[in-house]
Scaffold this motif. Structure first.
Motif, PDB file in Angstrom:
ATOM      1  N   SER A 176      -8.853  -3.925   4.516  1.00 52.19           N
ATOM      2  CA  SER A 176      -8.909  -2.530   4.095  1.00 52.19           C
ATOM      3  C   SER A 176      -7.633  -2.113   3.366  1.00 52.19           C
ATOM      4  O   SER A 176      -7.686  -1.411   2.354  1.00 52.19           O
ATOM      5  CB  SER A 176      -9.142  -1.626   5.317  1.00 52.19           C
ATOM      6  OG  SER A 176      -9.290  -0.283   4.927  1.00 52.19           O
ATOM      7  N   TYR A 177      -6.478  -2.555   3.871  1.00 56.02           N
ATOM      8  CA  TYR A 177      -5.222  -2.295   3.157  1.00 56.02           C
ATOM      9  C   TYR A 177      -5.288  -2.873   1.743  1.00 56.02           C
ATOM     10  O   TYR A 177      -4.847  -2.241   0.772  1.00 56.02           O
ATOM     11  CB  TYR A 177      -4.044  -2.944   3.889  1.00 56.02           C
ATOM     12  CG  TYR A 177      -3.619  -2.318   5.198  1.00 56.02           C
ATOM     13  CD1 TYR A 177      -4.169  -1.131   5.667  1.00 56.02           C
ATOM     14  CD2 TYR A 177      -2.632  -2.930   5.967  1.00 56.02           C
ATOM     15  CE1 TYR A 177      -3.760  -0.586   6.867  1.00 56.02           C
ATOM     16  CE2 TYR A 177      -2.202  -2.380   7.168  1.00 56.02           C
ATOM     17  CZ  TYR A 177      -2.777  -1.217   7.620  1.00 56.02           C
ATOM     18  OH  TYR A 177      -2.358  -0.689   8.816  1.00 56.02           O
ATOM     19  N   LEU A 197       1.068   3.941  -3.066  1.00 53.86           N
ATOM     20  CA  LEU A 197       0.653   5.323  -2.854  1.00 53.86           C
ATOM     21  C   LEU A 197       1.799   6.296  -3.101  1.00 53.86           C
ATOM     22  O   LEU A 197       1.570   7.431  -3.541  1.00 53.86           O
ATOM     23  CB  LEU A 197       0.109   5.495  -1.432  1.00 53.86           C
ATOM     24  CG  LEU A 197      -1.212   4.766  -1.135  1.00 53.86           C
ATOM     25  CD1 LEU A 197      -1.601   4.932   0.326  1.00 53.86           C
ATOM     26  CD2 LEU A 197      -2.333   5.279  -2.037  1.00 53.86           C
ATOM     27  N   ARG A 209       0.838  -1.209   0.000  1.00 59.41           N
ATOM     28  CA  ARG A 209       0.000   0.000   0.000  1.00 59.41           C
ATOM     29  C   ARG A 209       0.868   1.254   0.000  1.00 59.41           C
ATOM     30  O   ARG A 209       0.631   2.187  -0.781  1.00 59.41           O
ATOM     31  CB  ARG A 209      -0.917  -0.020   1.226  1.00 59.41           C
ATOM     32  CG  ARG A 209      -1.738   1.236   1.425  1.00 59.41           C
ATOM     33  CD  ARG A 209      -2.548   1.152   2.735  1.00 59.41           C
ATOM     34  NE  ARG A 209      -3.279   2.393   2.957  1.00 59.41           N
ATOM     35  CZ  ARG A 209      -2.775   3.473   3.537  1.00 59.41           C
ATOM     36  NH1 ARG A 209      -1.508   3.466   3.938  1.00 59.41           N
ATOM     37  NH2 ARG A 209      -3.521   4.553   3.706  1.00 59.41           N
ATOM     38  N   ASP A 244     -10.468   7.155   9.974  1.00 63.28           N
ATOM     39  CA  ASP A 244     -10.723   7.607   8.614  1.00 63.28           C
ATOM     40  C   ASP A 244     -11.549   6.597   7.828  1.00 63.28           C
ATOM     41  O   ASP A 244     -12.440   6.974   7.055  1.00 63.28           O
ATOM     42  CB  ASP A 244      -9.401   7.870   7.902  1.00 63.28           C
ATOM     43  CG  ASP A 244      -9.588   8.378   6.479  1.00 63.28           C
ATOM     44  OD1 ASP A 244     -10.248   9.416   6.308  1.00 63.28           O
ATOM     45  OD2 ASP A 244      -9.083   7.724   5.540  1.00 63.28           O
ATOM     46  N   LYS A 245     -11.266   5.310   8.048  1.00 62.54           N
ATOM     47  CA  LYS A 245     -11.961   4.252   7.310  1.00 62.54           C
ATOM     48  C   LYS A 245     -13.234   3.770   8.001  1.00 62.54           C
ATOM     49  O   LYS A 245     -13.983   2.962   7.431  1.00 62.54           O
ATOM     50  CB  LYS A 245     -11.017   3.064   7.108  1.00 62.54           C
ATOM     51  CG  LYS A 245      -9.809   3.358   6.228  1.00 62.54           C
ATOM     52  CD  LYS A 245     -10.219   3.577   4.786  1.00 62.54           C
ATOM     53  CE  LYS A 245      -9.005   3.764   3.894  1.00 62.54           C
ATOM     54  NZ  LYS A 245      -9.370   3.908   2.463  1.00 62.54           N
ATOM     55  N   ALA A 252      -7.416  -0.216  -5.215  1.00 60.84           N
ATOM     56  CA  ALA A 252      -7.956   1.079  -5.643  1.00 60.84           C
ATOM     57  C   ALA A 252      -6.871   1.978  -6.227  1.00 60.84           C
ATOM     58  O   ALA A 252      -7.148   2.812  -7.101  1.00 60.84           O
ATOM     59  CB  ALA A 252      -8.631   1.776  -4.457  1.00 60.84           C
ATOM     60  N   ALA A 253      -5.634   1.786  -5.773  1.00 64.89           N
ATOM     61  CA  ALA A 253      -4.524   2.609  -6.269  1.00 64.89           C
ATOM     62  C   ALA A 253      -3.859   2.009  -7.501  1.00 64.89           C
ATOM     63  O   ALA A 253      -2.881   2.557  -8.012  1.00 64.89           O
ATOM     64  CB  ALA A 253      -3.492   2.801  -5.164  1.00 64.89           C
ATOM     65  N   ASP A 287      -7.904  -3.416  -0.082  1.00 60.04           N
ATOM     66  CA  ASP A 287      -8.781  -2.561  -0.895  1.00 60.04           C
ATOM     67  C   ASP A 287      -8.038  -1.310  -1.368  1.00 60.04           C
ATOM     68  O   ASP A 287      -8.195  -0.875  -2.519  1.00 60.04           O
ATOM     69  CB  ASP A 287     -10.017  -2.147  -0.087  1.00 60.04           C
ATOM     70  CG  ASP A 287     -10.986  -3.292   0.146  1.00 60.04           C
ATOM     71  OD1 ASP A 287     -10.889  -4.302  -0.585  1.00 60.04           O
ATOM     72  OD2 ASP A 287     -11.824  -3.179   1.060  1.00 60.04           O
ATOM     73  N   ASP A 288      -7.226  -0.733  -0.479  1.00 60.58           N
ATOM     74  CA  ASP A 288      -6.456   0.459  -0.840  1.00 60.58           C
ATOM     75  C   ASP A 288      -5.480   0.162  -1.981  1.00 60.58           C
ATOM     76  O   ASP A 288      -5.296   0.985  -2.889  1.00 60.58           O
ATOM     77  CB  ASP A 288      -5.663   0.970   0.374  1.00 60.58           C
ATOM     78  CG  ASP A 288      -6.543   1.523   1.475  1.00 60.58           C
ATOM     79  OD1 ASP A 288      -7.737   1.789   1.216  1.00 60.58           O
ATOM     80  OD2 ASP A 288      -6.039   1.679   2.602  1.00 60.58           O
ATOM     81  N   TYR A 304      -5.957   5.970  10.838  1.00 63.56           N
ATOM     82  CA  TYR A 304      -6.464   5.202   9.692  1.00 63.56           C
ATOM     83  C   TYR A 304      -7.824   4.570  10.021  1.00 63.56           C
ATOM     84  O   TYR A 304      -8.755   4.610   9.208  1.00 63.56           O
ATOM     85  CB  TYR A 304      -5.447   4.129   9.313  1.00 63.56           C
ATOM     86  CG  TYR A 304      -5.854   3.282   8.126  1.00 63.56           C
ATOM     87  CD1 TYR A 304      -5.583   3.691   6.827  1.00 63.56           C
ATOM     88  CD2 TYR A 304      -6.503   2.057   8.304  1.00 63.56           C
ATOM     89  CE1 TYR A 304      -5.948   2.926   5.740  1.00 63.56           C
ATOM     90  CE2 TYR A 304      -6.870   1.280   7.218  1.00 63.56           C
ATOM     91  CZ  TYR A 304      -6.595   1.708   5.941  1.00 63.56           C
ATOM     92  OH  TYR A 304      -6.969   0.934   4.862  1.00 63.56           O
TER      93      TYR A 304
END
Length: 402
Positions: free
Chosen positions: A156-157, A25, A21, A82-83, A163-164, A159-160, A79
């Protein structure tokens, strides 16, 4: 099938996913691929731990563990907020059950001060206002400790990463690798991957993964299985948050403690016994190859020779519910035999040297500029995962400049 990628991450536990991740990013246009032999992410240490968000209480000041646990906890909690991932920061009590443990607890408090971890010394009357069913002569309250479901964090990581623009390939086993001047050729069960840089986060197989890529680690991963019991729902009121004993400073294990998880269940444990397979979650899970390698490793015999009395107690608690409950009763005397049932188990990947000493800190091996191995990442690696990822990303960026 042949794949070309900028960065390959081997291992889809929480450290591997956090690393992928961070790298994705940092380099939005780069291609990052994660592989793991299991059919889903977070199948071993990440998915079998107590779910504690650690504060950094016990770690040597100045160590990777101390620095990255502090930084990682702050990043992780931000994090989670935020999530919208469920978590609690209820704090924990480290309870001294007799006067002999008080000085050890004062040393823990001194370490906390050195590590910028806020604590408060509580008398028996004070700590029983927080945990009415705990017993002892004094306690150290650590308010920033919490709990979360780390499988949810790992998902969740993942998914990040997707998504990136990154890719996660589960069910893909590393076979071998050849580092070269410009790239690394990696053979997997799903085909060849040619990467400009490789990071391995192999967990329970970290040393074997490193050797498969041509590295020569001087340590070996030894699996210590931790088994848990659980309070029955009717007795969950006996613990409000987290209750810990004063640990034996000779070992990286914290002793049997009580943790009210994010689901409200109260887990007791773990103990610590040698696993008979790297991924052996019970006494019946035995891998002959792993056993032969373990028996041939001099470190395990030297450890056993030095701490055989301690080991006997751990094995006894593994086989005897009565012994496990007795250890719990030292700090929670109202827990009775009928109040607990067996729960799950986890296996901790612990790097060990040939002389029998345990590697106490996070450990990285960077023999080749294009390949970085995470050789030792036990607790608090889940708490520190986002901070560990930044350290790895920095190391890879420095290697690119060479």
């Amino acid at each position: 099938m042949k794949t070309e990628t900028d960065i390959l991450v081997v291992g889809a536990g929480i450290v591997g996913l956090a690393t992928a991740r961070a790298l994705q990013l940092r380099k939005p246009g780069a291609r990052v691929v994660v592989i793991d032999k299991e059919q889903d992410v977070a199948q071993h240490q990440t998915g079998h731990n107590s779910g504690v968000i650690h504060a950094g209480v016990y770690y040597k000041p100045g160590s990777y563990k101390a620095k990255l646990c502090f930084d990682g906890r702050v990043r992780l909690v931000e994090y989670l907020k935020d999530k919208g991932i469920p978590h609690r920061i209820d704090g924990k009590l480290v309870v001294a059950t007799d006067t002999d443990e008080v000085e050890k607890m004062r040393e823990i408090q001194r370490r906390c001060e050195a590590n910028d971890v806020p604590t408060e010394w509580l008398t028996r009357e004070q700590f029983r206002e927080i945990e009415p069913y705990a017993e002892g002569v004094a306690a150290l309250q650590v308010k920033v400790t919490g709990v979360v479901d780390y499988k949810a964090v790992a998902a969740s990581y993942a998914d990040d990463i997707r998504a990136a623009g990154g890719e996660i390939r589960t069910g893909t086993t590393l076979i071998s690798g050849r580092p070269g001047l410009r790239d690394v050729t990696v053979e997997t069960s799903g085909g060849t991957i040619v990467a400009k840089q490789v990071v391995t986060c192999g967990g329970l197989n970290a040393d074997q993964v490193a050797r498969a890529l041509g590295a020569n680690p001087t340590t070996r991963i030894v699996g210590f299985r931790g088994e848990y019991y659980e309070l029955t729902p009717e007795k969950s009121y006996l613990c409000n948050a987290l209750i810990y004993p004063v640990p034996d400073p000779r070992f990286p294990f914290l002793g049997v403690h009580a943790t009210k998880g994010i689901d409200g269940h109260v887990h007791l444990g773990p103990n610590a016994v040698i696993a008979l397979a790297r991924e052996g979650y019970s006494w019946t899970e035995i891998n002959p190859k792993d056993m032969v390698q373990l028996a041939a490793f001099p470190g395990i015999w030297r450890l056993a020779q030095k701490y055989w009395k301690y080991s006997i107690g751990e094995v006894q608690r593994s086989f005897s519910k009565e012994a496990f409950v007795k250890a719990t009763q030292k700090m929670m005397p109202e827990v009775q035999l009928e109040d607990v049932v067996r729960a799950g188990a986890g296996v901790r990947a612990q790097a060990m040297r040939a002389d029998g000493t345990l590697v106490e800190d996070f450990d990285f091996l960077h023999e080749h500029p294009r390949v970085l191995h995470v050789l030792n990442a036990p607790s608090p690696a889940a708490t520190a995962s986002l901070a560990i990822a930044e350290v790895i990303a920095d190391k890879l960026a420095e290697a690119e400049q060479v």
